[in-house]
Write a protein that holds these residues in place. Structure first.
Motif, mmCIF file in Angstrom:
data_model
loop_
_atom_site.group_PDB
_atom_site.id
_atom_site.type_symbol
_atom_site.label_atom_id
_atom_site.label_comp_id
_atom_site.label_asym_id
_atom_site.label_seq_id
_atom_site.Cartn_x
_atom_site.Cartn_y
_atom_site.Cartn_z
ATOM 1 N N UNK A 1 -11.358 -10.438 -8.512
ATOM 2 C CA UNK A 1 -10.550 -9.579 -9.384
ATOM 3 C C UNK A 1 -11.327 -8.346 -9.832
ATOM 4 N N UNK A 2 -12.606 -8.267 -9.500
ATOM 5 C CA UNK A 2 -13.488 -7.171 -9.907
ATOM 6 C C UNK A 2 -13.427 -6.995 -11.421
ATOM 7 N N UNK A 3 -13.671 -8.106 -12.095
ATOM 8 C CA UNK A 3 -13.617 -8.129 -13.553
ATOM 9 C C UNK A 3 -14.927 -8.698 -14.088
ATOM 10 N N UNK A 4 -15.384 -8.137 -15.199
ATOM 11 C CA UNK A 4 -16.694 -8.516 -15.756
ATOM 12 C C UNK A 4 -16.614 -8.398 -17.272
ATOM 13 N N UNK A 5 -16.065 -9.388 -17.930
ATOM 14 C CA UNK A 5 -15.885 -9.318 -19.374
ATOM 15 C C UNK A 5 -17.079 -9.918 -20.105
ATOM 16 N N UNK A 6 -17.303 -9.436 -21.306
ATOM 17 C CA UNK A 6 -18.407 -9.895 -22.161
ATOM 18 C C UNK A 6 -17.837 -10.640 -23.351
ATOM 19 N N UNK A 7 -18.312 -11.861 -23.557
ATOM 20 C CA UNK A 7 -17.910 -12.643 -24.718
ATOM 21 C C UNK A 7 -19.066 -12.736 -25.689
ATOM 22 N N UNK A 8 -18.775 -12.396 -26.941
ATOM 23 C CA UNK A 8 -19.763 -12.492 -28.007
ATOM 24 C C UNK A 8 -19.295 -13.583 -28.957
ATOM 25 N N UNK A 9 -20.076 -14.630 -29.068
ATOM 26 C CA UNK A 9 -19.737 -15.753 -29.946
ATOM 27 C C UNK A 9 -20.436 -15.591 -31.289
ATOM 28 N N UNK A 10 -19.829 -16.160 -32.336
ATOM 29 C CA UNK A 10 -20.440 -16.116 -33.664
ATOM 30 C C UNK A 10 -20.883 -14.685 -34.002
ATOM 31 N N UNK A 11 -19.943 -13.762 -33.969
ATOM 32 C CA UNK A 11 -20.253 -12.344 -34.168
ATOM 33 C C UNK A 11 -21.027 -12.111 -35.463
ATOM 34 N N UNK A 12 -22.008 -11.238 -35.373
ATOM 35 C CA UNK A 12 -22.837 -10.899 -36.533
ATOM 36 C C UNK A 12 -22.727 -9.408 -36.820
ATOM 37 N N UNK A 13 -23.019 -9.031 -38.052
ATOM 38 C CA UNK A 13 -22.903 -7.628 -38.441
ATOM 39 C C UNK A 13 -23.756 -6.729 -37.544
ATOM 40 N N UNK A 14 -24.884 -7.251 -37.093
ATOM 41 C CA UNK A 14 -25.772 -6.481 -36.222
ATOM 42 C C UNK A 14 -25.225 -6.260 -34.825
ATOM 43 N N UNK A 15 -24.122 -6.911 -34.505
ATOM 44 C CA UNK A 15 -23.508 -6.708 -33.188
ATOM 45 C C UNK A 15 -22.656 -5.441 -33.153
ATOM 46 N N UNK A 16 -22.402 -4.851 -34.298
ATOM 47 C CA UNK A 16 -21.583 -3.635 -34.346
ATOM 48 C C UNK A 16 -22.279 -2.516 -33.565
#
Lengths: 114, 116
Positions: B72-87
């Motif tokens: 499908x030529x797809x490459x998604x990123x999952x971020x678990x337990x998001x933290x303020x520093x991920x902004x």
């Protein structure tokens, strides 16, 4: 600490003037790159170099020139032929020529027109 | 020429929740590498995760993981337990395989907002 140093952090260019952005790395990396970033855009490749005394044009090389006389240094000159030079410029390097090697980036230079 | 598309200009997530950033790419190559980079307000580009196209197993780095769908030529990123520093701005990037040291092709980025 090893890293990539870009200078200056801010640079102003007058009309018709050439300016040179410095990029130095002490990571012993073979390959070096220059990217341009405009607001709302991703990075676009200007030039890259795999080894000393060799470099190739990227997607937007017009109005720019580079040199690679030393492994550690890859300066970028923004010439007067570049009619819209205002942007954020990022230098990067990677170990060897293996394409899987991640690129490490400097902190960037913001170029503006006076 | 290769193209990378990030269809979400901005995403917002509550702290500690999970968020997925989308990326699709177009290439005729079979050998290539995909990357996610993070650019915080300091403007420095930080490598988050890397995926080799020949590997079927999805890459994982702590709270960050990818869903790589080669067909499908797809490459998604999952971020678990998001933290303020991920902004930050998150950029998907492509690099073709083979010899040489070609540069990266970047998407336009997704601005991730973390709600406290």
């Amino acid at each position: 600490d090893g890293g990539i140093t870009q200078s200056p952090k801010y640079l102003f260019r007058k009309e018709g003037q050439n300016v040179t952005l410095s990029c130095e790395q002490n990571l012993n990396h073979d390959a070096m790159y220059w990217y341009r970033q405009d607001p709302g855009q991703g990075l676009r490749l200007i030039y890259y170099s795999q080894i000393v005394n060799d470099f190739q044009k990227g997607d937007i090389a017009e109005g720019y020139s580079v040199s690679r006389e030393k492994k550690e240094s890859f300066p970028l000159t923004v010439t007067s032929a570049q009619k819209n030079p205002t942007a954020f410029y990022l230098c990067a390097s990677s170990a060897g020529t293996g394409v899987g090697q991640p690129q490490h980036f400097g902190d960037g230079t913001r170029l503006s027109i006076l | 020429a290769q193209t990378v598309t990030q269809s979400q200009p901005e995403m917002s997530v509550q702290e500690a929740e999970t968020v997925t950033l989308s990326c699709t790419y177009d290439t005729s190559e079979s050998d290539y590498y995909l990357f996610w980079y993070k650019q915080p307000p300091s403007r420095q580009m930080i490598l988050v995760i890397r995926q080799e196209a020949y590997k079927q197993q999805n890459a994982t780095e702590n709270r960050f993981s990818v869903n790589f769908q080669k067909a499908a030529k797809s490459f998604s990123l999952k971020i678990s337990d998001s933290q303020l520093g991920d902004a930050a701005m998150y950029f998907c990037a492509y690099r073709r395989g083979g010899g040489g040291a070609d540069g990266l092709t970047f998407g336009k980025g997704t601005h991730l907002i973390i709600q406290p």
